[in-house]
Structures are given as C-alpha cells and as structure tokens.
Design a protein around this motif. Structure first.
Motif, PDB file in Angstrom:
ATOM      1  N   ASN A  49       6.615  60.673 -32.742  1.00  0.00           N
ATOM      2  CA  ASN A  49       5.814  60.868 -33.852  1.00  0.00           C
ATOM      3  C   ASN A  49       6.953  60.504 -34.866  1.00  0.00           C
ATOM      4  OD1 ASN A  49       3.513  61.822 -32.888  1.00  0.00           O
ATOM      5  ND2 ASN A  49       4.529  63.926 -32.565  1.00  0.00           N
ATOM      6  N   SER A  50       6.376  59.774 -36.062  1.00  0.00           N
ATOM      7  CA  SER A  50       7.160  59.233 -36.915  1.00  0.00           C
ATOM      8  C   SER A  50       6.842  59.835 -38.376  1.00  0.00           C
ATOM      9  CB  SER A  50       7.466  57.872 -37.145  1.00  0.00           C
ATOM     10  OG  SER A  50       6.633  57.143 -37.365  1.00  0.00           O
ATOM     11  N   THR A  51       7.421  59.804 -39.577  1.00  0.00           N
ATOM     12  CA  THR A  51       6.964  60.000 -40.821  1.00  0.00           C
ATOM     13  C   THR A  51       7.721  59.098 -41.631  1.00  0.00           C
ATOM     14  OG1 THR A  51       8.648  61.864 -41.290  1.00  0.00           O
ATOM     15  CG2 THR A  51       6.658  62.485 -40.556  1.00  0.00           C
ATOM     16  N   THR A  52       7.055  58.641 -42.770  1.00  0.00           N
ATOM     17  CA  THR A  52       7.748  57.723 -43.796  1.00  0.00           C
ATOM     18  C   THR A  52       7.243  58.399 -44.961  1.00  0.00           C
ATOM     19  OG1 THR A  52       7.200  55.801 -42.186  1.00  0.00           O
ATOM     20  CG2 THR A  52       7.785  55.268 -44.378  1.00  0.00           C
ATOM     21  N   VAL A  53       8.408  58.483 -45.732  1.00  0.00           N
ATOM     22  CA  VAL A  53       8.489  59.076 -47.124  1.00  0.00           C
ATOM     23  C   VAL A  53       8.726  58.184 -48.171  1.00  0.00           C
ATOM     24  CG1 VAL A  53       8.618  60.972 -48.645  1.00  0.00           C
ATOM     25  CG2 VAL A  53       8.805  61.291 -46.174  1.00  0.00           C
ATOM     26  N   LYS A  54       8.245  57.692 -49.214  1.00  0.00           N
ATOM     27  CA  LYS A  54       8.717  56.554 -50.365  1.00  0.00           C
ATOM     28  C   LYS A  54       9.044  57.260 -51.700  1.00  0.00           C
ATOM     29  CE  LYS A  54       6.488  52.586 -48.044  1.00  0.00           C
ATOM     30  NZ  LYS A  54       5.531  51.565 -47.975  1.00  0.00           N
ATOM     31  N   TYR A  55      10.074  57.013 -52.096  1.00  0.00           N
ATOM     32  CA  TYR A  55      10.321  57.461 -53.485  1.00  0.00           C
ATOM     33  C   TYR A  55      10.632  56.191 -54.397  1.00  0.00           C
ATOM     34  CZ  TYR A  55      11.291  61.761 -50.944  1.00  0.00           C
ATOM     35  OH  TYR A  55      11.104  62.864 -50.241  1.00  0.00           O
ATOM     36  N   HIS A  56      10.299  56.483 -55.858  1.00  0.00           N
ATOM     37  CA  HIS A  56      10.398  55.426 -56.843  1.00  0.00           C
ATOM     38  C   HIS A  56      11.109  56.156 -57.945  1.00  0.00           C
ATOM     39  CE1 HIS A  56       8.727  53.347 -60.236  1.00  0.00           C
ATOM     40  NE2 HIS A  56       8.749  52.302 -59.567  1.00  0.00           N
ATOM     41  N   ASN A  57      11.985  55.264 -58.566  1.00  0.00           N
ATOM     42  CA  ASN A  57      12.693  55.856 -59.722  1.00  0.00           C
ATOM     43  C   ASN A  57      11.949  55.635 -61.283  1.00  0.00           C
ATOM     44  OD1 ASN A  57      14.659  56.104 -61.681  1.00  0.00           O
ATOM     45  ND2 ASN A  57      16.354  55.212 -60.695  1.00  0.00           N
ATOM     46  N   ASP A  58      11.503  56.662 -61.530  1.00  0.00           N
ATOM     47  CA  ASP A  58      10.641  56.360 -62.836  1.00  0.00           C
ATOM     48  C   ASP A  58      11.356  56.121 -63.746  1.00  0.00           C
ATOM     49  OD1 ASP A  58       8.060  56.948 -61.345  1.00  0.00           O
ATOM     50  OD2 ASP A  58       8.620  59.211 -61.220  1.00  0.00           O
ATOM     51  N   ARG A  59      12.636  57.023 -63.882  1.00  0.00           N
ATOM     52  CA  ARG A  59      13.456  56.991 -65.100  1.00  0.00           C
ATOM     53  C   ARG A  59      14.132  55.523 -65.248  1.00  0.00           C
ATOM     54  NH1 ARG A  59      18.416  54.862 -64.625  1.00  0.00           N
ATOM     55  NH2 ARG A  59      18.610  55.963 -62.749  1.00  0.00           N
ATOM     56  N   LEU A  98      12.087  63.148 -31.263  1.00  0.00           N
ATOM     57  CA  LEU A  98      12.255  63.045 -29.933  1.00  0.00           C
ATOM     58  C   LEU A  98      11.650  63.931 -29.082  1.00  0.00           C
ATOM     59  CD1 LEU A  98      15.948  62.357 -30.511  1.00  0.00           C
ATOM     60  CD2 LEU A  98      14.399  60.545 -30.788  1.00  0.00           C
ATOM     61  N   PRO A  99      11.380  63.349 -27.709  1.00  0.00           N
ATOM     62  CA  PRO A  99      10.906  64.387 -26.834  1.00  0.00           C
ATOM     63  C   PRO A  99      11.951  65.480 -26.626  1.00  0.00           C
ATOM     64  CG  PRO A  99      10.157  62.157 -26.132  1.00  0.00           C
ATOM     65  CD  PRO A  99      11.296  62.160 -27.340  1.00  0.00           C
ATOM     66  N   SER A 100      11.685  66.541 -26.000  1.00  0.00           N
ATOM     67  CA  SER A 100      12.272  67.642 -25.735  1.00  0.00           C
ATOM     68  C   SER A 100      13.541  67.339 -24.790  1.00  0.00           C
ATOM     69  CB  SER A 100      11.821  68.849 -25.071  1.00  0.00           C
ATOM     70  OG  SER A 100      12.805  69.828 -24.805  1.00  0.00           O
ATOM     71  N   GLY A 101      14.871  67.110 -25.089  1.00  0.00           N
ATOM     72  CA  GLY A 101      15.789  66.881 -24.153  1.00  0.00           C
ATOM     73  C   GLY A 101      16.193  65.167 -24.200  1.00  0.00           C
ATOM     74  N   ALA A 102      15.358  64.361 -24.929  1.00  0.00           N
ATOM     75  CA  ALA A 102      15.642  63.115 -24.716  1.00  0.00           C
ATOM     76  C   ALA A 102      16.376  62.611 -26.107  1.00  0.00           C
ATOM     77  CB  ALA A 102      14.204  62.435 -24.812  1.00  0.00           C
ATOM     78  N   ASN A 172      19.930  64.452 -34.995  1.00  0.00           N
ATOM     79  CA  ASN A 172      20.322  65.768 -34.417  1.00  0.00           C
ATOM     80  C   ASN A 172      19.478  65.803 -32.782  1.00  0.00           C
ATOM     81  OD1 ASN A 172      17.629  66.571 -35.049  1.00  0.00           O
ATOM     82  ND2 ASN A 172      18.140  67.480 -36.815  1.00  0.00           N
ATOM     83  N   ASP A 173      19.373  66.946 -32.334  1.00  0.00           N
ATOM     84  CA  ASP A 173      18.839  67.367 -31.109  1.00  0.00           C
ATOM     85  C   ASP A 173      17.212  67.058 -31.238  1.00  0.00           C
ATOM     86  OD1 ASP A 173      21.211  67.939 -29.918  1.00  0.00           O
ATOM     87  OD2 ASP A 173      20.920  69.909 -30.173  1.00  0.00           O
ATOM     88  N   GLU A 174      16.644  67.175 -32.760  1.00  0.00           N
ATOM     89  CA  GLU A 174      15.306  67.039 -32.421  1.00  0.00           C
ATOM     90  C   GLU A 174      14.788  65.541 -33.159  1.00  0.00           C
ATOM     91  OE1 GLU A 174      14.255  70.228 -34.871  1.00  0.00           O
ATOM     92  OE2 GLU A 174      14.570  71.859 -33.164  1.00  0.00           O
ATOM     93  N   SER A 175      15.570  64.977 -33.797  1.00  0.00           N
ATOM     94  CA  SER A 175      14.988  63.829 -34.536  1.00  0.00           C
ATOM     95  C   SER A 175      16.190  62.812 -34.926  1.00  0.00           C
ATOM     96  CB  SER A 175      14.139  64.270 -35.778  1.00  0.00           C
ATOM     97  OG  SER A 175      15.055  64.842 -36.792  1.00  0.00           O
TER      98      SER A 175
END
Length: 219
Positions: A49-59, A98-102, A172-175
């Motif tokens: 699984n993946s997540t994508t987060v986008k940020y923008h510089n309003d200042r 990542l899958p457990s242990g992978a 890390n071990d999870e992602s």
C-alpha cells in the motif's frame, strides 16, 4: 521471501507536522491512498500500500504576488500580473508499506524515485536535472537522512529562471518513505520595449532550507 503474493497492512501517511506547516505558511493540498503490485522475482510478487501527500507553499505565492504588484505599480501597467500557482514550491511525500518481514529492495526504491522524478519533470515541463550537492538532515525520530539537491532547466521559461529541488529516502521495518521537493529559482524578468525589469525573484537556496526543515518533522 517465499513464493507467492505478500500482502501488506495499511500505510500511515508521511505527513509534515501541522504546527510547522502553519509556521512557514504551507498547506496540505491532497492525500491519496492506493495499492500497488510489484514483481520482485519470477515467483514472488509484493502487494504493498502507498500514500501520496502533496504540500504547497502559500506564503511564497503571496510573496510573488506582492512583488508582481509592486512591479505593476512602478511601471504603471493597466492590468494585473497573475502568478500561476505552479511557480510556487511543492513537497510530495510517498510512503510504501512493506509486508511483514519483507524489505523493499534498494533497486525498487531507486526505480520508484526515477518514476516520480519523471512525473514531476513532465508536469513542470522540466528539460533535465543535474545533481548539485548532498545534505544530511535529522528526522523526527532522531535518525538521519541524506538529501540530494538538484538543479534543472525548464523548456517553457524564457525569463532565465531555473528550478531547484531535492529528494530523499528513508526506511524502517514497516515502510519506506520518499520525499521530493521542487521550487523555482532566480529572477523572472521581462524585456518588452518600454517595460523591462524583474517582475519577481525567488531565492531557491533559502526555500530549500525551509523545505528541509519541514521534511525533518516527518515521522
């Protein structure tokens, strides 16, 4: 690794601290979650699984609009100068569970970085990139990450501006997490007979410094 398909738990997004976003004038503009399937050997497939987060510089956009307004008034222009939001800075974070242990192979991480960089180049009409130097930042968990800074040229900007950006990865071990940032650099100038000068300018190095402070808050 065993043969077959390795499933993965839900991914926690790689998000920048809200207080830091507010302090520096940034905002989160989107968060996307999806599942991806990747063959790592002829007999083994990872579903992660993946997540994508986008940020923008309003200042930064606000700063550019103020500079453009000053240029308009100094040159008595009859119309306002609109600054496209694409000229602001952006940060995009990708986190892959990542899958457990992978462990995600480094080759696959590099492939994903290359793919994301290609997407950014295409969406921002960037012609080429050249790595300039590296930096090391300390993350929220006190671990360190190496950041590669790059410069690039644009196909459509005739003003002399270039682009600056960076990417970094940490795991890390999870992602595994990939962070990419991009900001215009230099002065946007015009030379149209009786109207010439700098409409606005962006200090890319300073903006990169700020962006890496934000990245350092990611957990």
């Amino acid at each position: 690794m065993i043969s077959g398909c390795l499933e993965t738990a839900q991914t926690v997004p790689a998000t920048i601290d809200d207080a830091a976003l507010e302090a520096y004038g940034w905002s989160q503009v989107s968060l996307e979650e999806k599942s991806l399937e990747q063959n790592i050997t002829e007999s083994t497939t990872i579903v992660f699984n993946s997540t994508t987060v986008k940020y923008h510089n309003d200042r930064l956009i606000s700063d550019l609009n103020e500079q453009a307004l000053e240029f308009k008034e100094e040159n008595n222009l009859p119309v306002s100068i609109e600054i496209p939001e694409s000229l602001s800075a952006q940060i995009i974070t990708y986190r892959l569970s990542l899958p457990s242990g992978a462990q995600l192979p480094s080759e696959l991480v590099s492939k994903i970085v290359d793919s994301r960089m290609s997407e950014i180049q295409e969406s921002n009409d960037i012609e080429s990139t050249q790595e300039s130097y590296t930096r090391t930042i300390t993350l929220a968990d006190d671990s360190e990450a190496v950041v590669k800074i790059f410069t690039s040229s644009s196909n459509t900007t005739d003003s002399g501006m270039k682009m600056m950006g960076f990417f970094t990865t940490f795991s890390n071990d999870e992602s595994s997490t990939i962070v990419i940032g991009l900001v215009p650099d230099g002065a946007y100038t015009v030379d149209a007979g009786f109207i010439n000068g700098t409409v606005f300018s962006i200090d890319g190095e300073s903006e990169i410094d700020e962006m890496l402070k934000l990245v350092s808050t990611i957990e």
